[in-house]
Design an enzyme around this catalytic site. Structure first.
Site, mmCIF file in Angstrom:
data_model
loop_
_atom_site.group_PDB
_atom_site.id
_atom_site.type_symbol
_atom_site.label_atom_id
_atom_site.label_comp_id
_atom_site.label_asym_id
_atom_site.label_seq_id
_atom_site.Cartn_x
_atom_site.Cartn_y
_atom_site.Cartn_z
ATOM 1 N N ARG A 119 -11.432 84.371 -29.984
ATOM 2 C CA ARG A 119 -11.918 85.072 -31.176
ATOM 3 C C ARG A 119 -13.413 85.324 -31.079
ATOM 4 O O ARG A 119 -14.155 84.560 -30.470
ATOM 5 C CB ARG A 119 -11.632 84.237 -32.430
ATOM 6 C CG ARG A 119 -10.171 84.044 -32.717
ATOM 7 C CD ARG A 119 -10.007 83.261 -33.995
ATOM 8 N NE ARG A 119 -10.952 82.146 -34.034
ATOM 9 C CZ ARG A 119 -10.610 80.879 -34.169
ATOM 10 N NH1 ARG A 119 -9.366 80.546 -34.328
ATOM 11 N NH2 ARG A 119 -11.510 79.928 -34.185
ATOM 12 N N ARG B 139 -14.115 100.899 -24.212
ATOM 13 C CA ARG B 139 -13.883 102.018 -23.275
ATOM 14 C C ARG B 139 -15.191 102.377 -22.563
ATOM 15 O O ARG B 139 -15.200 102.628 -21.361
ATOM 16 C CB ARG B 139 -13.349 103.237 -24.022
ATOM 17 C CG ARG B 139 -11.973 103.063 -24.577
ATOM 18 C CD ARG B 139 -10.903 103.273 -23.506
ATOM 19 N NE ARG B 139 -9.582 103.106 -24.095
ATOM 20 C CZ ARG B 139 -8.768 102.080 -23.827
ATOM 21 N NH1 ARG B 139 -9.110 101.175 -22.950
ATOM 22 N NH2 ARG B 139 -7.604 101.983 -24.412
ATOM 23 N N TYR C 25 -19.439 83.921 -32.103
ATOM 24 C CA TYR C 25 -19.820 84.518 -33.387
ATOM 25 C C TYR C 25 -21.305 84.848 -33.332
ATOM 26 O O TYR C 25 -22.116 83.975 -33.021
ATOM 27 C CB TYR C 25 -19.514 83.547 -34.536
ATOM 28 C CG TYR C 25 -18.026 83.335 -34.676
ATOM 29 C CD1 TYR C 25 -17.280 84.128 -35.535
ATOM 30 C CD2 TYR C 25 -17.361 82.382 -33.903
ATOM 31 C CE1 TYR C 25 -15.907 83.974 -35.634
ATOM 32 C CE2 TYR C 25 -15.993 82.218 -33.986
ATOM 33 C CZ TYR C 25 -15.274 83.016 -34.852
ATOM 34 O OH TYR C 25 -13.924 82.871 -34.936
ATOM 35 N N ARG D 134 -17.507 80.567 -38.836
ATOM 36 C CA ARG D 134 -16.961 79.363 -38.185
ATOM 37 C C ARG D 134 -16.803 78.216 -39.166
ATOM 38 O O ARG D 134 -16.016 77.322 -38.957
ATOM 39 C CB ARG D 134 -17.847 78.918 -37.011
ATOM 40 C CG ARG D 134 -17.749 79.796 -35.826
ATOM 41 C CD ARG D 134 -16.350 79.907 -35.270
ATOM 42 N NE ARG D 134 -15.931 78.646 -34.677
ATOM 43 C CZ ARG D 134 -14.685 78.337 -34.373
ATOM 44 N NH1 ARG D 134 -13.731 79.174 -34.615
ATOM 45 N NH2 ARG D 134 -14.387 77.177 -33.834
ATOM 46 N N ARG E 72 -14.432 92.041 -36.120
ATOM 47 C CA ARG E 72 -13.775 90.868 -35.539
ATOM 48 C C ARG E 72 -12.992 91.305 -34.304
ATOM 49 O O ARG E 72 -12.473 92.414 -34.254
ATOM 50 C CB ARG E 72 -12.841 90.217 -36.557
ATOM 51 C CG ARG E 72 -13.564 89.553 -37.705
ATOM 52 C CD ARG E 72 -12.555 89.010 -38.726
ATOM 53 N NE ARG E 72 -13.174 88.203 -39.746
ATOM 54 C CZ ARG E 72 -13.770 88.677 -40.848
ATOM 55 N NH1 ARG E 72 -13.813 89.986 -41.057
ATOM 56 N NH2 ARG E 72 -14.312 87.867 -41.723
ATOM 57 N N CYS F 182 -7.252 98.961 -32.992
ATOM 58 C CA CYS F 182 -8.174 98.776 -34.113
ATOM 59 C C CYS F 182 -7.403 98.760 -35.426
ATOM 60 O O CYS F 182 -6.406 99.466 -35.575
ATOM 61 C CB CYS F 182 -9.182 99.918 -34.192
ATOM 62 S SG CYS F 182 -10.382 99.971 -32.868
ATOM 63 N N GLU G 83 -9.883 95.539 -41.756
ATOM 64 C CA GLU G 83 -9.787 94.165 -42.272
ATOM 65 C C GLU G 83 -9.333 94.207 -43.739
ATOM 66 O O GLU G 83 -9.599 95.170 -44.461
ATOM 67 C CB GLU G 83 -11.167 93.505 -42.169
ATOM 68 C CG GLU G 83 -11.193 92.042 -42.482
ATOM 69 C CD GLU G 83 -10.493 91.189 -41.440
ATOM 70 O OE1 GLU G 83 -9.932 90.149 -41.812
ATOM 71 O OE2 GLU G 83 -10.494 91.568 -40.244
#
Length: 124
Positions: free
Chosen positions: A14, A70, A114, A122, A96, A81, A84
């Protein structure tokens, strides 16, 4: 060339970062910085990347974060994609990433990354 053996597993790594402005160049720059940090922290060969999932908060709609990958030459990696979930009070201007990789790293050895204001994710 990555040779898969019984010691390789698919792992999820992540990452998240924030963007200063809803502009294509800002989205590409922040995404590329995050992807490069994720690869470096986990000592990945880009050929071991199985797929990458991106999400962006609804306030970032000027560009697809996947285009940054890319532009980095990840032309054979499946990229996806999504927007969120618009949760009230969530960190705005956030990208993210879920990097799926073939690796001999254990889950405990994987380093999630992060950057910028996303470092606070976190703890939540």
């Amino acid at each position: 060339m990555v040779v898969l053996t019984e010691f390789y597993h698919v792992r999820g790594i992540r990452g998240a970062t924030t963007v200063e402005a809803n502009e294509p160049s800002a989205i590409y720059e922040a995404t590329a910085e995050l992807l490069a940090a994720m690869v470096e922290e986990n000592k990945l060969d880009s050929k071991s990347i199985a797929a990458v999932f991106f999400s962006a908060t609804p306030d970032l709609n000027a560009a697809f974060p996947a285009k940054a990958a890319r532009n980095m030459g990840w032309s054979e990696v499946p990229l996806f994609c999504a927007s969120e979930i618009n949760v009230p009070g969530a960190l705005p201007a956030c990208i993210r990433v879920m990097l799926m990789v073939n690796t001999d790293l254990t889950q405990a050895q994987v380093k999630h990354v992060y950057l910028k204001k996303a470092v606070n994710l976190r703890d939540t």
